[in-house]
Write a protein that holds these residues in place. Sequence first.
Motif, PDB file in Angstrom:
ATOM      1  N   VAL A 120       0.943  -1.211  -0.095  1.00 25.51           N
ATOM      2  CA  VAL A 120       0.048   0.051   0.081  1.00 25.51           C
ATOM      3  C   VAL A 120       1.043   1.342   0.192  1.00 25.51           C
ATOM      4  O   VAL A 120       2.157   1.202   0.493  1.00 25.51           O
ATOM      5  N   GLN A 121       0.370   2.323  -0.641  1.00 24.34           N
ATOM      6  CA  GLN A 121       1.366   3.765  -0.630  1.00 24.34           C
ATOM      7  C   GLN A 121       0.995   4.303   0.764  1.00 24.34           C
ATOM      8  O   GLN A 121      -0.039   4.084   1.379  1.00 24.34           O
ATOM      9  N   ALA A 122       1.963   5.234   1.072  1.00 23.17           N
ATOM     10  CA  ALA A 122       2.022   5.844   2.298  1.00 23.17           C
ATOM     11  C   ALA A 122       0.529   6.668   2.322  1.00 23.17           C
ATOM     12  O   ALA A 122       0.120   7.334   1.488  1.00 23.17           O
ATOM     13  N   GLY A 123       0.011   6.583   3.837  1.00 20.02           N
ATOM     14  CA  GLY A 123      -1.341   7.263   3.772  1.00 20.02           C
ATOM     15  C   GLY A 123      -2.363   6.457   3.467  1.00 20.02           C
ATOM     16  O   GLY A 123      -3.658   6.910   3.887  1.00 20.02           O
ATOM     17  N   GLY A 124      -2.228   5.251   2.977  1.00 23.67           N
ATOM     18  CA  GLY A 124      -3.278   4.348   2.847  1.00 23.67           C
ATOM     19  C   GLY A 124      -3.799   3.436   4.047  1.00 23.67           C
ATOM     20  O   GLY A 124      -3.229   3.960   5.160  1.00 23.67           O
ATOM     21  N   SER A 125      -4.601   2.681   3.817  1.00 24.45           N
ATOM     22  CA  SER A 125      -5.212   1.690   4.765  1.00 24.45           C
ATOM     23  C   SER A 125      -5.057   0.243   4.484  1.00 24.45           C
ATOM     24  O   SER A 125      -5.218  -0.138   3.146  1.00 24.45           O
ATOM     25  N   ASN A 178     -14.874 -15.803  16.567  1.00 21.88           N
ATOM     26  CA  ASN A 178     -13.232 -16.288  16.989  1.00 21.88           C
ATOM     27  C   ASN A 178     -12.254 -15.428  16.159  1.00 21.88           C
ATOM     28  O   ASN A 178     -11.256 -16.290  15.615  1.00 21.88           O
ATOM     29  N   ALA A 179     -12.348 -14.276  16.022  1.00 21.48           N
ATOM     30  CA  ALA A 179     -11.508 -13.606  15.272  1.00 21.48           C
ATOM     31  C   ALA A 179     -11.021 -12.040  15.694  1.00 21.48           C
ATOM     32  O   ALA A 179     -11.728 -11.695  16.737  1.00 21.48           O
ATOM     33  N   VAL A 180     -10.087 -11.783  15.382  1.00 25.17           N
ATOM     34  CA  VAL A 180      -9.542 -10.565  15.780  1.00 25.17           C
ATOM     35  C   VAL A 180      -9.004  -9.767  14.548  1.00 25.17           C
ATOM     36  O   VAL A 180      -8.385 -10.322  13.660  1.00 25.17           O
ATOM     37  N   PHE A 181      -8.920  -8.061  14.663  1.00 26.54           N
ATOM     38  CA  PHE A 181      -8.718  -7.392  13.513  1.00 26.54           C
ATOM     39  C   PHE A 181      -7.784  -6.261  14.038  1.00 26.54           C
ATOM     40  O   PHE A 181      -8.038  -5.844  15.035  1.00 26.54           O
ATOM     41  N   LEU A 182      -7.152  -5.808  12.940  1.00 28.09           N
ATOM     42  CA  LEU A 182      -6.430  -4.654  13.081  1.00 28.09           C
ATOM     43  C   LEU A 182      -6.556  -3.784  11.975  1.00 28.09           C
ATOM     44  O   LEU A 182      -6.149  -3.997  10.726  1.00 28.09           O
ATOM     45  N   GLN A 183      -7.230  -2.508  12.165  1.00 27.81           N
ATOM     46  CA  GLN A 183      -7.406  -1.619  11.104  1.00 27.81           C
ATOM     47  C   GLN A 183      -6.436  -0.468  11.197  1.00 27.81           C
ATOM     48  O   GLN A 183      -6.064  -0.031  12.231  1.00 27.81           O
ATOM     49  N   MET A 184      -5.575  -0.419   9.879  1.00 23.93           N
ATOM     50  CA  MET A 184      -4.433   0.388  10.037  1.00 23.93           C
ATOM     51  C   MET A 184      -4.793   1.432   9.090  1.00 23.93           C
ATOM     52  O   MET A 184      -4.988   1.478   7.869  1.00 23.93           O
ATOM     53  N   ASN A 185      -4.859   2.603   9.443  1.00 22.06           N
ATOM     54  CA  ASN A 185      -4.920   3.715   8.618  1.00 22.06           C
ATOM     55  C   ASN A 185      -3.803   4.591   8.460  1.00 22.06           C
ATOM     56  O   ASN A 185      -2.785   4.566   9.523  1.00 22.06           O
ATOM     57  N   SER A 186      -3.483   5.763   7.768  1.00 19.26           N
ATOM     58  CA  SER A 186      -2.502   6.665   7.651  1.00 19.26           C
ATOM     59  C   SER A 186      -1.229   5.612   7.869  1.00 19.26           C
ATOM     60  O   SER A 186      -0.139   6.369   8.502  1.00 19.26           O
ATOM     61  N   GLN A 202       1.250 -17.234  11.781  1.00 17.93           N
ATOM     62  CA  GLN A 202       2.520 -17.335  10.815  1.00 17.93           C
ATOM     63  C   GLN A 202       2.984 -15.893  10.278  1.00 17.93           C
ATOM     64  O   GLN A 202       3.801 -15.811   9.802  1.00 17.93           O
ATOM     65  N   GLY A 203       2.164 -15.102  10.550  1.00 18.57           N
ATOM     66  CA  GLY A 203       2.425 -13.717   9.922  1.00 18.57           C
ATOM     67  C   GLY A 203       1.906 -13.258   8.702  1.00 18.57           C
ATOM     68  O   GLY A 203       1.646 -14.257   7.806  1.00 18.57           O
ATOM     69  N   THR A 204       1.558 -12.033   8.409  1.00 14.93           N
ATOM     70  CA  THR A 204       1.220 -11.504   7.009  1.00 14.93           C
ATOM     71  C   THR A 204       2.146 -10.339   7.068  1.00 14.93           C
ATOM     72  O   THR A 204       1.935  -9.363   7.828  1.00 14.93           O
ATOM     73  N   ARG A 205       2.506 -10.084   5.682  1.00 17.09           N
ATOM     74  CA  ARG A 205       3.335  -9.115   5.342  1.00 17.09           C
ATOM     75  C   ARG A 205       2.838  -7.887   5.072  1.00 17.09           C
ATOM     76  O   ARG A 205       1.747  -7.613   4.256  1.00 17.09           O
ATOM     77  N   VAL A 206       3.256  -6.721   5.592  1.00 20.26           N
ATOM     78  CA  VAL A 206       2.570  -5.441   5.131  1.00 20.26           C
ATOM     79  C   VAL A 206       3.828  -4.602   4.709  1.00 20.26           C
ATOM     80  O   VAL A 206       4.901  -4.381   5.317  1.00 20.26           O
ATOM     81  N   THR A 207       3.678  -3.931   3.226  1.00 22.76           N
ATOM     82  CA  THR A 207       4.597  -3.373   2.899  1.00 22.76           C
ATOM     83  C   THR A 207       3.890  -1.884   2.684  1.00 22.76           C
ATOM     84  O   THR A 207       3.037  -1.844   1.690  1.00 22.76           O
ATOM     85  N   VAL A 208       4.703  -0.954   3.006  1.00 17.09           N
ATOM     86  CA  VAL A 208       4.092   0.744   2.851  1.00 17.09           C
ATOM     87  C   VAL A 208       5.316   1.437   1.836  1.00 17.09           C
ATOM     88  O   VAL A 208       6.019   1.466   2.543  1.00 17.09           O
ATOM     89  N   SER A 209       4.873   1.752   0.727  1.00 18.35           N
ATOM     90  CA  SER A 209       5.714   2.663  -0.093  1.00 18.35           C
ATOM     91  C   SER A 209       5.551   3.901   0.035  1.00 18.35           C
ATOM     92  O   SER A 209       4.540   4.501   0.366  1.00 18.35           O
ATOM     93  N   SER A 210       6.712   4.785  -0.140  1.00 20.60           N
ATOM     94  CA  SER A 210       6.629   6.241  -0.012  1.00 20.60           C
ATOM     95  C   SER A 210       6.315   6.711  -1.206  1.00 20.60           C
ATOM     96  O   SER A 210       6.595   5.965  -2.293  1.00 20.60           O
TER      97      SER A 210
END
Length: 126
Positions: free
Chosen positions: A12-17, A77-85, A118-126
Amino acid sequence: QVQLVESGGGLVQAGGSLRLSCAASGRTFSNYAMGWFRQAPGEERRFVATINQSGGGTYYADSVKGRFTISRDNAKNAVFLQMNSLKPEDTADYYCAVQGNRRFGLSSRESDYNIWGQGTRVTVSS
């Protein structure tokens, strides 16, 4: 078999969600606090957020406070993480985890969590 499976990562680009999900199976986790941690390349795994059993209490790392929101759906049986900005420094592998003791509460200590996904990868581009 007790298992946590994360999903929702990506580029995702910087500033995205992005919204991360963690599906738990093998037992009911509604009696335990759950958390999210992340590990950036070359760094140690660090605390991001945690939520108590009912979902009414949360605690965040200063670096994500005001931008990230943790929530849970005990019926699913779930948990979430909403990531903004999102920022480039949020780039990391994100892990969900469940605590090993019902009395730990809102803990940022990695050692208080005994089951990990096991993890999930998040990549934020500038």
